[in-house]
Design an enzyme around this catalytic site. Structure first.
Site, mmCIF file in Angstrom:
data_model
loop_
_atom_site.group_PDB
_atom_site.id
_atom_site.type_symbol
_atom_site.label_atom_id
_atom_site.label_comp_id
_atom_site.label_asym_id
_atom_site.label_seq_id
_atom_site.Cartn_x
_atom_site.Cartn_y
_atom_site.Cartn_z
ATOM 1 N N CYS A 115 -4.215 13.394 10.753
ATOM 2 C CA CYS A 115 -2.870 13.788 10.314
ATOM 3 C C CYS A 115 -2.735 15.284 10.064
ATOM 4 C CB CYS A 115 -2.481 13.007 9.062
ATOM 5 S SG CYS A 115 -2.453 11.248 9.401
ATOM 6 N N HIS A 256 3.577 16.453 6.094
ATOM 7 C CA HIS A 256 3.163 15.252 6.833
ATOM 8 C C HIS A 256 3.856 14.046 6.188
ATOM 9 C CE1 HIS A 256 0.764 12.247 8.738
ATOM 10 N NE2 HIS A 256 0.139 11.900 7.635
ATOM 11 N N ASN A 286 4.646 6.917 10.060
ATOM 12 C CA ASN A 286 3.602 7.939 10.137
ATOM 13 C C ASN A 286 3.165 8.088 11.597
ATOM 14 O OD1 ASN A 286 1.289 9.471 10.027
ATOM 15 N ND2 ASN A 286 0.327 8.290 8.381
HETATM 16 O O1 UT7 Z 1 -1.608 9.712 7.211
HETATM 17 C C1 UT7 Z 1 -2.860 9.212 6.942
HETATM 18 C C2 UT7 Z 1 -3.083 9.160 5.513
HETATM 19 N N1 UT7 Z 1 -2.681 7.888 5.011
HETATM 20 C C3 UT7 Z 1 -2.023 7.826 3.869
HETATM 21 O O2 UT7 Z 1 -1.693 8.830 3.294
HETATM 22 C C4 UT7 Z 1 -1.779 6.452 3.282
HETATM 23 C C5 UT7 Z 1 -2.068 6.472 1.817
HETATM 24 N N2 UT7 Z 1 -1.890 5.161 1.182
HETATM 25 C C6 UT7 Z 1 -0.674 4.619 1.004
HETATM 26 O O3 UT7 Z 1 0.327 5.171 1.398
HETATM 27 C C7 UT7 Z 1 -0.598 3.347 0.198
HETATM 28 O O4 UT7 Z 1 -1.846 3.099 -0.409
HETATM 29 C C8 UT7 Z 1 -0.163 2.119 1.041
HETATM 30 C C9 UT7 Z 1 1.281 2.241 1.433
HETATM 31 C C10 UT7 Z 1 -1.054 2.016 2.275
HETATM 32 C C11 UT7 Z 1 -0.329 0.847 0.208
HETATM 33 O O5 UT7 Z 1 0.468 0.954 -0.974
HETATM 34 P P1 UT7 Z 1 -0.175 0.625 -2.396
HETATM 35 O O6 UT7 Z 1 0.906 0.776 -3.381
HETATM 36 O O7 UT7 Z 1 -1.406 1.494 -2.566
HETATM 37 O O8 UT7 Z 1 -0.557 -0.889 -2.241
HETATM 38 P P2 UT7 Z 1 -1.974 -1.583 -2.388
HETATM 39 O O9 UT7 Z 1 -2.842 -1.274 -1.225
HETATM 40 O O10 UT7 Z 1 -2.503 -1.304 -3.755
HETATM 41 O O11 UT7 Z 1 -1.556 -3.102 -2.318
HETATM 42 C C12 UT7 Z 1 -0.739 -3.697 -3.337
HETATM 43 C C13 UT7 Z 1 -0.464 -5.113 -2.935
HETATM 44 C C14 UT7 Z 1 -1.722 -5.901 -2.558
HETATM 45 O O12 UT7 Z 1 -1.541 -7.228 -3.010
HETATM 46 P P3 UT7 Z 1 -2.221 -7.740 -4.379
HETATM 47 O O13 UT7 Z 1 -3.675 -7.522 -4.175
HETATM 48 O O14 UT7 Z 1 -1.625 -6.864 -5.440
HETATM 49 O O15 UT7 Z 1 -1.785 -9.151 -4.433
HETATM 50 C C15 UT7 Z 1 -1.697 -5.870 -1.061
HETATM 51 O O16 UT7 Z 1 -2.355 -6.979 -0.484
HETATM 52 O O17 UT7 Z 1 0.388 -5.136 -1.800
HETATM 53 C C16 UT7 Z 1 -0.212 -5.958 -0.789
HETATM 54 N N3 UT7 Z 1 0.175 -5.443 0.514
HETATM 55 C C17 UT7 Z 1 1.326 -5.796 1.114
HETATM 56 N N4 UT7 Z 1 2.312 -6.621 0.746
HETATM 57 C C18 UT7 Z 1 3.351 -6.750 1.584
HETATM 58 C C19 UT7 Z 1 -0.490 -4.569 1.304
HETATM 59 N N5 UT7 Z 1 0.228 -4.341 2.414
HETATM 60 C C20 UT7 Z 1 1.348 -5.089 2.328
HETATM 61 C C21 UT7 Z 1 2.463 -5.266 3.157
HETATM 62 N N6 UT7 Z 1 3.434 -6.108 2.752
HETATM 63 N N7 UT7 Z 1 2.596 -4.626 4.340
#
Ligand code: UT7
Length: 331
Positions: A115, A256, A286
């Protein structure tokens, strides 16, 4: 060592026409429009049709940038393509783009920084032009992320889209405008948090790697999120401070686009109000190396970017890689 000031002479972009909405993804994996929008800011992303590769998008963006600069492909001396989705391992995407453009006098190479690839490619192009090694550099950020995304993995498939953006760099006629400074940083300990495990020399392609879905992006979202929040703000602050500037001096923050929450936390840290922040993640997701040129395009399209504006470009991505470039816009 800069011998001349370099500026962005023009911008070109290309996004494939096909749109994948959050509603479409609801039918593919266990997710909701509400979750995607709240956690990331994404509503839809563009996806290349099968057979469309990174060099195709990159060439279209590059051709537009060259024409907008009032140049022809023969005026380009070097092509730098930032991408994590080259058409193939080799030859480089830059070679493929050079042939498609008919840029017969250009040499070039690909740059791998995920990125941060556009920030780093801009810096590499700047150095080549500043040193006198090239009169015009074509700097491209392009990715067909859909080619390495697992559309059964809800944690990653909602995040990414396809696109390309290109700029032509040349010596500045006005010493007030151009690429003023940059600050880049990598932390290689972050490698496992965001990677595509197979297909390289460590784990060549095999039936096993395909069966185990190892040719797709794997991400520890929270680890990347924490790193990104801390380091995006920090690098912006450092670059501004070094130039005796504050957020008040900036006309725009062009980040980004990985997550709206990451962008806004960095903006808050340098004291920027929302109207000075470009957000287009809602439309494109992204697009990895393409986000910054696409965001510059959105800034122009919405009338937010004008000649003489001081802008800060910033990126964080796999590696980890962090980049920040200070630019006084000259178009
Ligand atoms: O450009 C490259 C660099 N990449 C980034 O900068 C990405 C950085 N990370 C992020 O933007 C975030 O961490 C994400 C958007 C990827 C995820 O958001 P989050 O608030 O960190 O969610 P999480 O991974 O902590 O997941 C929270 C919950 C989990 O469920 P439980 O364990 O709380 O029951 C996940 O399983 O959300 C669940 N989850 C989803 N639910 C619905 C994960 N993906 C999804 C989804 N739809 N697509």
């Amino acid at each position: 060592m800069n011998v001349r000031r370099v500026e962005i002479k023009s911008l070109g972009i290309h996004v494939p026409p096909r749109v994948l909405t959050n509603a479409d993804l609801e039918k593919m994996v266990d997710t909701t429009d509400e979750w995607i929008l709240q956690r990331t800011g994404i509503r839809e992303r563009h996806i290349a049709d099968p057979g469309m590769a990174t060099s195709d998008l990159a060439t279209m963006a590059g051709r537009e940038a060259i024409a907008r600069a009032g140049l022809t492909p023969d005026d380009i001396d070097v092509i730098v393509v930032g991408t994590v989705t080259p058409d193939m391992m080799f030859p480089s995407t830059a070679c493929l783009v050079q042939a498609k453009l008919g840029a017969s006098k250009a040499w070039g190479f690909d740059l791998s920084a995920a990125c941060s690839a556009f920030s780093y490619a801009l810096t590499a192009g700047n150095a080549l032009v500043a040193s006198g090694g090239a009169k015009h550099a074509l700097v491209i950020g392009a990715d067909v992320m859909s080619s390495i995304i697992d559309y059964t993995d809800r944690a990653t498939c909602v995040l990414f889209g396809d696109g390309a953006g290109a700029v032509v760099l040349g010596a500045s006629n006005d010493d007030q405008v151009g690429i003023l400074d940059y600050d880049h940083m990598i932390d290689g300990h972050g490698g496992p948090a965001l990677c595509m495990p197979a297909g390289g020399s460590r784990m060549p392609a095999s039936h096993k790697t395909v069966d185990e879905r190892l040719h797709f992006v794997k991400q520890d979202g929270q680890a990347v999120f924490k790193f990104a929040v801390r380091n995006t703000g920090e690098i912006c602050e450092r670059l501004l401070k070094r130039n005796n500037l504050t957020g008040d001096d900036l006309a725009l923050f062009v980040s980004h686009q990985a997550n709206k929450r990451i962008i806004m936390s960095a903006a808050e840290r340098i004291g920027l109000p929302e109207e000075k922040v470009i957000i287009n993640i809602d439309r494109y997701g992204n697009t990895t190396a393409a986000t910054i040129p696409l965001a510059l395009h959105t800034a122009i399209e919405t009338g937010k970017l004008s000649k003489g504006d001081l802008i800060l470009l910033t990126s964080v991505g796999a590696g980890f890689t962090v980049g920040s470039v200070l630019v006084r816009w000259g178009i």
